[in-house]
Design a protein around this motif. Structure first.
Motif, mmCIF file in Angstrom:
data_model
loop_
_atom_site.group_PDB
_atom_site.id
_atom_site.type_symbol
_atom_site.label_atom_id
_atom_site.label_comp_id
_atom_site.label_asym_id
_atom_site.label_seq_id
_atom_site.Cartn_x
_atom_site.Cartn_y
_atom_site.Cartn_z
ATOM 1 N N SER A 89 -58.953 -48.051 38.284
ATOM 2 C CA SER A 89 -58.505 -46.905 37.489
ATOM 3 C C SER A 89 -57.050 -46.571 37.797
ATOM 4 C CB SER A 89 -59.379 -45.683 37.791
ATOM 5 O OG SER A 89 -60.706 -45.908 37.398
ATOM 6 N N LEU A 90 -56.714 -46.559 39.083
ATOM 7 C CA LEU A 90 -55.332 -46.281 39.466
ATOM 8 C C LEU A 90 -54.387 -47.324 38.893
ATOM 9 C CD1 LEU A 90 -55.649 -45.190 43.215
ATOM 10 C CD2 LEU A 90 -55.186 -43.745 41.228
ATOM 11 N N ASN A 91 -54.825 -48.570 38.845
ATOM 12 C CA ASN A 91 -53.987 -49.643 38.324
ATOM 13 C C ASN A 91 -53.650 -49.424 36.852
ATOM 14 O OD1 ASN A 91 -52.905 -52.510 39.001
ATOM 15 N ND2 ASN A 91 -53.938 -52.760 37.034
ATOM 16 N N PHE A 92 -54.593 -48.794 36.113
ATOM 17 C CA PHE A 92 -54.330 -48.527 34.696
ATOM 18 C C PHE A 92 -53.209 -47.505 34.542
ATOM 19 C CE2 PHE A 92 -55.164 -46.549 30.539
ATOM 20 C CZ PHE A 92 -55.261 -47.684 29.743
ATOM 21 N N PHE A 93 -53.105 -46.586 35.506
ATOM 22 C CA PHE A 93 -52.058 -45.562 35.473
ATOM 23 C C PHE A 93 -50.735 -46.087 36.010
ATOM 24 C CE2 PHE A 93 -55.839 -42.797 35.605
ATOM 25 C CZ PHE A 93 -55.558 -41.964 34.540
ATOM 26 N N SER A 94 -50.804 -46.755 37.158
ATOM 27 C CA SER A 94 -49.570 -47.186 37.825
ATOM 28 C C SER A 94 -49.838 -48.450 38.623
ATOM 29 C CB SER A 94 -49.061 -46.078 38.757
ATOM 30 O OG SER A 94 -47.907 -46.491 39.429
#
Length: 487
Positions: free
Chosen positions: A372-377
């Motif tokens: 999920s974090l990878n989708f943001f940054s």
């Protein structure tokens, strides 16, 4: 406030949406989860199911193991006991219904995740609901993809991590007398060492340990069933009668049975949440429907087999009594029930099983949070390190937190997560059916292994680089010979 939100989400909105998506896709797909049930085994027995492609992607079988490791956890042992305690035996019937319909839902979401996956520069894949929302629904719906990613992070990365820690800690306390605080600290230290260093190495170990433990758990359940074989019809009728309010004052009546069955069923198998598609998307398969079929089987393993094993262990024992189980709930009820069947070692066995299931699920939850974090940054080291510290703290905090608080928080965040994903699945019904029909058409034409041609679906904004089919799969594709009627 948690109770009010839960009542609105689960008592009205989500029950309708879960039924609409599960039954709707079941009917629209002509019962795909039953039509292709035998093919689930053929796909997994095929050599390509175990083979890594040239980039070292997960195979179809490895993705199945990871998803089962994530699905099988506290929900199968503690969650089933909670469902029976609060909703009565009838909750198990509705859990079965959710599982059977959830197989179709999981087929749809995992097929879409495969379809809309993207190829990374290093040759790997990324995918999941955030990706099929952003690519499948268009840029105007990117806000929903971002919202889903945030909810996935909060639900799995935070909420479910605390819940698994609580389930493990209370189980060890009941079986071995280990204080929950000590277990929480130990879990925090071990998980910290893993997520800051050897995640991949430990994950490979749990891919072996979890299936072995699941088989061990089922073997014990089979022993219990064999010892009580004459009572099986009685218990089955109890479940069915309770599901429709035909038994006296069990749990909270038919309404409680349905609500607890739906909630705990979804919590256990995760169909409709969109969690499994994050793993399903990174596997290499020749056609998206392959992984959809395999992931439908994952729901069957979780709900229809493992959850049912726990339910029968409890209901066949003399421990369960709707009038006297107020002080025995969660994993303690499962432990006490198994101990009555096989002796005190059964209490320890449940604790060890829950420890392994919970541990692997925490790692799985961490992966989903990181995704999920990878989708943001992407590649933000500071952000990922902060998330890892938060996971460590949650392992310690969750172990000492009241069950109602943990389940209440998880129910709310899971409800909003499911709502976002189910809305997206309804809007992507047609693309899902198109992919399924492409697979079915090739099967009907006599093709042994259907191959996905992204060039036929240019209107769906599919990443062609993600569908570079392996040469051996192209060679394995067998075209049918022309029949007299077609010439």
């Amino acid at each position: 406030m948690l109770d009010i939100i839960n009542d609105i989400l689960w008592g009205k909105i989500l029950i309708v949406l879960l039924i609409a998506v599960g039954i709707g896709f079941t009917l629209a797909s002509r019962f795909v989860q039953f039509r292709h049930f035998g093919r689930m085994f053929r796909i997994l027995s095929a050599s390509q199911a175990f083979r890594r492609d040239k980039h070292g992607h997960l195979s179809s079988f490895q993705a199945l193991l990871l998803s089962v490791a994530g699905r099988v956890g506290g929900g199968n042992i503690a969650g089933v006991a909670v469902a029976i305690t609060l909703g009565g035996p009838g909750a198990i019937f509705w859990m079965w219904v959710v599982g059977l319909m959830g197989m179709a839902t999981s087929y749809l979401e995992c097929t879409l995740a495969q379809t809309y996956k993207t190829a990374e520069p290093n040759g790997t894949y990324r995918g999941g609901p955030a990706y099929y929302i952003a690519r499948g629904l268009g840029s105007q719906w990117r806000w929903l993809a971002l919202l889903y990613s945030a909810l996935l992070l909060v639900t799995f990365g935070f909420g479910f991590t605390a819940l698994q820690s609580y389930a493990v800690a209370t189980s060890l306390d009941d079986a071995f007398g280990v204080p929950v605080l000590f277990t929480g600290i130990a879990m925090a230290v071990i998980v910290g060492l893993i997520i800051f260093g050897g995640v991949k190495r430990i994950a490979r170990v749990t891919e072996v340990l979890v299936p072995v433990m699941a088989v061990g758990y089922l073997l014990v359940a089979i022993v219990v069933l064999a010892l009580n074989v004459t009572r099986l019809p009685e218990v089955f009728l109890l479940i069915v009668h309770s599901a429709f309010g035909l038994e006296q004052a069990i749990g909270g009546g038919i309404g409680a049975a349905i609500m607890m069955g739906v909630k705990r069923g979804l919590f256990s198998n995760e169909a409709g949440l969109g969690s499994a598609p994050n793993v399903a998307a990174v596997a290499y398969v020749p056609h998206p429907a392959n992984q959809g079929i395999v992931q439908a089987f994952s729901v069957f393993i979780d709900t229809l087999i493992i959850c049912s094993a726990t339910a029968f262990i409890i209901l066949l024992s003399g421990i369960y009594d709707p009038a006297s189980t107020a002080d025995i709930g969660g994993v303690a009820l499962t432990q006490a029930s198994l101990a009555e069947h096989v002796g005190e070692w059964g209490r320890s066995f449940v604790s060890i099983a829950l420890l392994l299931f919970g541990f692997s699920t925490i790692l799985y939850n961490y992966y989903l949070g990181e995704n999920s974090l990878n989708f943001f940054s992407r590649q933000n080291v500071t952000l990922f390190n902060a998330f890892r510290v938060a996971i460590i703290a949650l392992c310690a905090w969750g172990a000492t937190t009241d069950l109602g608080t943990v389940f209440g928080f998880a129910d709310v965040t899971m409800g909003f997560l499911a709502l976002a994903n189910l809305i997206a699945l309804i809007m992507l019904f047609k693309p899902g059916l198109r992919i399924m029909r492409d697979f079915d058409a090739q099967i009907a034409a006599g093709v042994e292994q259907p191959i996905f041609d992204a060039g036929k679906f240019t209107d769906l904004d599919i990443d062609p680089a993600a569908w570079d089919i392996e040469p051996e799969d192209l060679l394995a594709r067998q075209q049918p010979a022309a029949s007299p009627s077609s010439s």
